[in-house]
Design a protein around this motif. Structure first.
Motif, PDB file in Angstrom:
ATOM      1  N   GLU A   1      42.965 -14.174  23.982  1.00 25.74           N
ATOM      2  CA  GLU A   1      42.418 -14.711  24.185  1.00 25.74           C
ATOM      3  C   GLU A   1      41.360 -13.048  24.473  1.00 25.74           C
ATOM      4  OE1 GLU A   1      43.863 -16.565  27.853  1.00 25.74           O
ATOM      5  OE2 GLU A   1      44.990 -17.583  26.553  1.00 25.74           O
ATOM      6  N   LEU A   2      41.943 -11.763  24.902  1.00 22.10           N
ATOM      7  CA  LEU A   2      40.235 -11.041  24.879  1.00 22.10           C
ATOM      8  C   LEU A   2      39.932 -10.743  23.779  1.00 22.10           C
ATOM      9  CD1 LEU A   2      42.067  -8.605  27.751  1.00 22.10           C
ATOM     10  CD2 LEU A   2      40.328  -9.817  28.118  1.00 22.10           C
ATOM     11  N   SER A   3      41.440 -10.778  22.575  1.00 28.44           N
ATOM     12  CA  SER A   3      40.542 -10.627  21.717  1.00 28.44           C
ATOM     13  C   SER A   3      39.280 -10.870  20.824  1.00 28.44           C
ATOM     14  CB  SER A   3      42.004 -10.434  20.754  1.00 28.44           C
ATOM     15  OG  SER A   3      41.005 -10.250  19.466  1.00 28.44           O
ATOM     16  N   SER A   4      39.519 -12.307  20.996  1.00 27.71           N
ATOM     17  CA  SER A   4      38.503 -13.399  20.874  1.00 27.71           C
ATOM     18  C   SER A   4      36.699 -12.874  21.772  1.00 27.71           C
ATOM     19  CB  SER A   4      39.182 -14.434  20.662  1.00 27.71           C
ATOM     20  OG  SER A   4      39.840 -15.190  20.256  1.00 27.71           O
ATOM     21  N   LEU A   5      37.498 -13.347  23.459  1.00 24.92           N
ATOM     22  CA  LEU A   5      36.022 -12.520  24.102  1.00 24.92           C
ATOM     23  C   LEU A   5      35.495 -11.295  23.789  1.00 24.92           C
ATOM     24  CD1 LEU A   5      34.211 -13.809  26.157  1.00 24.92           C
ATOM     25  CD2 LEU A   5      36.072 -12.009  27.269  1.00 24.92           C
ATOM     26  N   LEU A   6      36.051 -10.517  23.178  1.00 28.61           N
ATOM     27  CA  LEU A   6      34.893  -8.847  23.569  1.00 28.61           C
ATOM     28  C   LEU A   6      35.474  -8.443  21.885  1.00 28.61           C
ATOM     29  CD1 LEU A   6      37.739  -6.912  26.103  1.00 28.61           C
ATOM     30  CD2 LEU A   6      35.062  -8.011  25.961  1.00 28.61           C
ATOM     31  N   THR A   7      35.365  -9.118  21.218  1.00 28.13           N
ATOM     32  CA  THR A   7      35.771  -8.913  19.626  1.00 28.13           C
ATOM     33  C   THR A   7      35.020  -8.990  18.752  1.00 28.13           C
ATOM     34  OG1 THR A   7      37.732  -8.520  18.894  1.00 28.13           O
ATOM     35  CG2 THR A   7      36.926  -7.129  20.085  1.00 28.13           C
TER      36      THR A   7
ATOM     37  N   ALA B   1      45.086  -2.825  28.829  1.00 27.37           N
ATOM     38  CA  ALA B   1      44.177  -3.106  27.432  1.00 27.37           C
ATOM     39  C   ALA B   1      43.126  -3.701  27.118  1.00 27.37           C
ATOM     40  CB  ALA B   1      44.857  -5.571  27.299  1.00 27.37           C
ATOM     41  N   GLN B   2      42.326  -4.378  28.405  1.00 27.48           N
ATOM     42  CA  GLN B   2      40.632  -4.116  28.138  1.00 27.48           C
ATOM     43  C   GLN B   2      40.445  -2.815  27.961  1.00 27.48           C
ATOM     44  OE1 GLN B   2      40.281  -5.030  32.275  1.00 27.48           O
ATOM     45  NE2 GLN B   2      39.594  -7.174  31.989  1.00 27.48           N
TER      46      GLN B   2
END
Length: 112
Positions: A1-7, A37-38
């Motif tokens: 989810e962080l991957s999609s949001l941040l990259t 992770a962030q």
């Protein structure tokens, strides 16, 4: 989810694996795992660019070191500190009366 949001979904499988492994190493502390992770995501090339990153495995050539300048110059150095700073211990006065005032104000934490 962080991957999609941040990259924008551009995070490479290799970098995603590295981040997931680092996250899992910090468990069961979920807050610390999320922080690591962030930090890894924002340090990734996918976060820093808007295109898809294509790794070719080639090593970058090191640039030649420039010749040192013989021309004198003045430089201003800016130090960005995150969090609190004890500014009275960053620039300690060196004059007799100024240093005495400093020691009087700082007492036992004054730098000698």
């Amino acid at each position: 989810e962080l991957s999609s949001l941040l990259t924008g979904g551009r995070l490479s499988p290799e970098n995603k694996r590295i981040i997931v492994e680092a996250y899992n190493l910090k468990l069961p502390d979920h807050a610390a795992a999320l922080r690591v992770a962030q930090q890894l995501i924002v340090a990734s090339p996918e976060f820093q660019s808007t295109n898809t990153v294509r790794k070719n495995g080639a090593k970058r050539e090191l640039p030649e070191s420039p010749n040192p300048s013989v021309v004198p110059y003045k430089a201003m150095v800016v130090v960005m500190l995150a969090g609190g700073v004890d500014s009275f211990n960053m620039l300690v006065p060196i004059g007799d009366s100024a240093y005495g005032d400093y020691v009087e104000a700082r007492k036992r934490v004054a730098i000698e």
